[in-house]
Design an enzyme around this catalytic site. Structure first.
Site, PDB file in Angstrom:
ATOM      1  N   LYS A  15       0.832  -1.215   0.000  1.00  0.00           N
ATOM      2  CA  LYS A  15       0.000   0.000   0.000  1.00  0.00           C
ATOM      3  C   LYS A  15       0.863   1.261   0.000  1.00  0.00           C
ATOM      4  O   LYS A  15       0.369   2.366   0.138  1.00  0.00           O
ATOM      5  CB  LYS A  15      -0.908   0.008   1.244  1.00  0.00           C
ATOM      6  CG  LYS A  15      -2.038  -0.987   1.210  1.00  0.00           C
ATOM      7  CD  LYS A  15      -2.725  -1.187   2.537  1.00  0.00           C
ATOM      8  CE  LYS A  15      -3.200   0.027   3.215  1.00  0.00           C
ATOM      9  NZ  LYS A  15      -3.934  -0.253   4.475  1.00  0.00           N
ATOM     10  N   LYS A  60       2.709   2.257   2.328  1.00  0.00           N
ATOM     11  CA  LYS A  60       2.583   2.892   3.647  1.00  0.00           C
ATOM     12  C   LYS A  60       3.634   2.325   4.573  1.00  0.00           C
ATOM     13  O   LYS A  60       3.934   1.143   4.544  1.00  0.00           O
ATOM     14  CB  LYS A  60       1.198   2.576   4.238  1.00  0.00           C
ATOM     15  CG  LYS A  60       0.111   3.519   3.800  1.00  0.00           C
ATOM     16  CD  LYS A  60      -1.078   3.429   4.756  1.00  0.00           C
ATOM     17  CE  LYS A  60      -1.988   4.625   4.589  1.00  0.00           C
ATOM     18  NZ  LYS A  60      -3.063   4.658   5.572  1.00  0.00           N
TER      19      LYS A  60
HETATM   20  N1  C2G Z   1     -10.321   7.675   8.189  1.00  0.00           N
HETATM   21  C1  C2G Z   1     -11.311   8.631   8.427  1.00  0.00           C
HETATM   22  N2  C2G Z   1     -10.955   9.898   8.718  1.00  0.00           N
HETATM   23  C2  C2G Z   1      -9.642  10.250   8.797  1.00  0.00           C
HETATM   24  C3  C2G Z   1      -8.633   9.284   8.571  1.00  0.00           C
HETATM   25  C4  C2G Z   1      -9.000   7.987   8.268  1.00  0.00           C
HETATM   26  O1  C2G Z   1     -12.527   8.322   8.364  1.00  0.00           O
HETATM   27  N3  C2G Z   1      -9.331  11.541   9.092  1.00  0.00           N
HETATM   28  C5  C2G Z   1     -10.752   6.308   7.843  1.00  0.00           C
HETATM   29  C6  C2G Z   1     -10.272   5.861   6.471  1.00  0.00           C
HETATM   30  O2  C2G Z   1     -11.159   6.362   5.460  1.00  0.00           O
HETATM   31  C7  C2G Z   1     -10.338   4.342   6.588  1.00  0.00           C
HETATM   32  C8  C2G Z   1      -9.995   4.118   8.081  1.00  0.00           C
HETATM   33  O3  C2G Z   1     -10.172   5.388   8.753  1.00  0.00           O
HETATM   34  O4  C2G Z   1     -11.663   3.880   6.337  1.00  0.00           O
HETATM   35  C9  C2G Z   1      -8.573   3.641   8.295  1.00  0.00           C
HETATM   36  O5  C2G Z   1      -7.704   4.601   7.693  1.00  0.00           O
HETATM   37  P1  C2G Z   1      -6.248   4.096   7.232  1.00  0.00           P
HETATM   38  O6  C2G Z   1      -5.589   3.409   8.358  1.00  0.00           O
HETATM   39  O7  C2G Z   1      -5.579   5.228   6.523  1.00  0.00           O
HETATM   40  O8  C2G Z   1      -6.672   2.974   6.161  1.00  0.00           O
HETATM   41  P2  C2G Z   1      -6.191   2.824   4.655  1.00  0.00           P
HETATM   42  O9  C2G Z   1      -4.726   2.906   4.559  1.00  0.00           O
HETATM   43  O10 C2G Z   1      -7.040   3.731   3.851  1.00  0.00           O
HETATM   44  O11 C2G Z   1      -6.532   1.279   4.395  1.00  0.00           O
HETATM   45  O12 C2G Z   1      -8.282  -2.462   2.138  1.00  0.00           O
HETATM   46  C10 C2G Z   1      -8.511  -1.152   2.615  1.00  0.00           C
HETATM   47  C11 C2G Z   1      -7.249  -0.504   3.108  1.00  0.00           C
HETATM   48  O13 C2G Z   1      -6.568  -1.347   4.010  1.00  0.00           O
HETATM   49  C12 C2G Z   1      -7.602   0.834   3.725  1.00  0.00           C
END
Ligand code: C2G
Length: 136
Positions: free
Chosen positions: A44, A46
Site C-alpha cells: 500500500k 505505507k
Molecule cells: N479515516 C477517516 N478519517 C480520517 C482518517 C481515516 O474516516 N481523518 C478512515 C479511512 O477512510 C479508513 C480508516 O479510517 O476507512 C482507516 O484509515 P487508514 O488506516 O488510513 O486505512 P487505509 O490505509 O485507507 O486502508 O483495504 C482497505 C485498506 O486497508 C484501507
C-alpha cells in the site's frame, strides 16, 4: 446479529479512526476490523510507525471493535465477507466507489472522513517541530 467489516492500517490511532470505527459499529451489532499487516502496508506504499502487533494491541482496547483479522492482500475481502457472513462493508469515503464490486455480497457503505486529521498530518506536524524524526 448484523455484522459489519472494515479494513485499514490504523497507525497512530486518532479521532478520525475512532469516528470511523464508531460509525461502522453503528451500522450493525458486531464490528470486524481487518488490520493491514506490515507486509501489506508495503504493497500500500505505507510505512506505519507502530508494528502490526502494536496496532492490533491498541485496536483491541477500542470498545467498538469486536473482532480483529489480519489484512494481508487486496483479494481477501470477498472470502472474508462470505466466511464471516458479513452484512455490511464500511470504509471512509476517500475510498468511495473503489469497493462497489462487494455490493454483490453485502451492503457497501462509504462513511464521511473526519476532516483535518490524518496519520500523515500528525507525522508532518511533529516533524516540523523536530519532535519526531522519520523518513516521511
Ligand atoms: N479515516 C477517516 N478519517 C480520517 C482518517 C481515516 O474516516 N481523518 C478512515 C479511512 O477512510 C479508513 C480508516 O479510517 O476507512 C482507516 O484509515 P487508514 O488506516 O488510513 O486505512 P487505509 O490505509 O485507507 O486502508 O483495504 C482497505 C485498506 O486497508 C484501507
Amino acid at each position: 446479529m448484523k455484522k459489519v467489516i472494515t479494513y485499514g492500517t490504523f497507525d497512530l490511532l486518532h479521532t478520525g479512526h475512532i469516528n470511523l470505527l464508531k460509525r461502522a459499529k453503528d451500522l450493525g451489532d458486531y464490528l470486524i476490523v481487518g488490520v493491514s499487516t506490515d507486509e501489506f502496508n508495503i504493497l500500500k506504499n505505507k510505512k506505519s510507525y507502530f508494528t502490526f502487533e502494536e496496532r492490533i494491541h491498541i485496536l483491541k482496547s477500542i470498545k467498538y471493535v469486536d473482532e480483529i483479522i489480519a489484512e494481508n492482500d487486496w483479494e481477501q475481502k470477498i472470502p472474508d465477507i462470505l466466511q464471516s457472513e458479513v452484512n455490511v462493508f464500511a470504509m471512509g469515503d476517500d475510498w468511495k466507489g473503489k469497493f462497489d464490486y462487494l455490493k454483490e455480497y453485502c451492503k457497501v457503505v462509504y462513511l464521511p472522513r473526519t476532516e483535518g486529521i490524518s496519520t500523515t498530518k500528525i507525522k508532518q506536524d511533529l516533524n516540523v517541530r523536530g519532535e519526531y524524526q522519520t523518513n516521511l
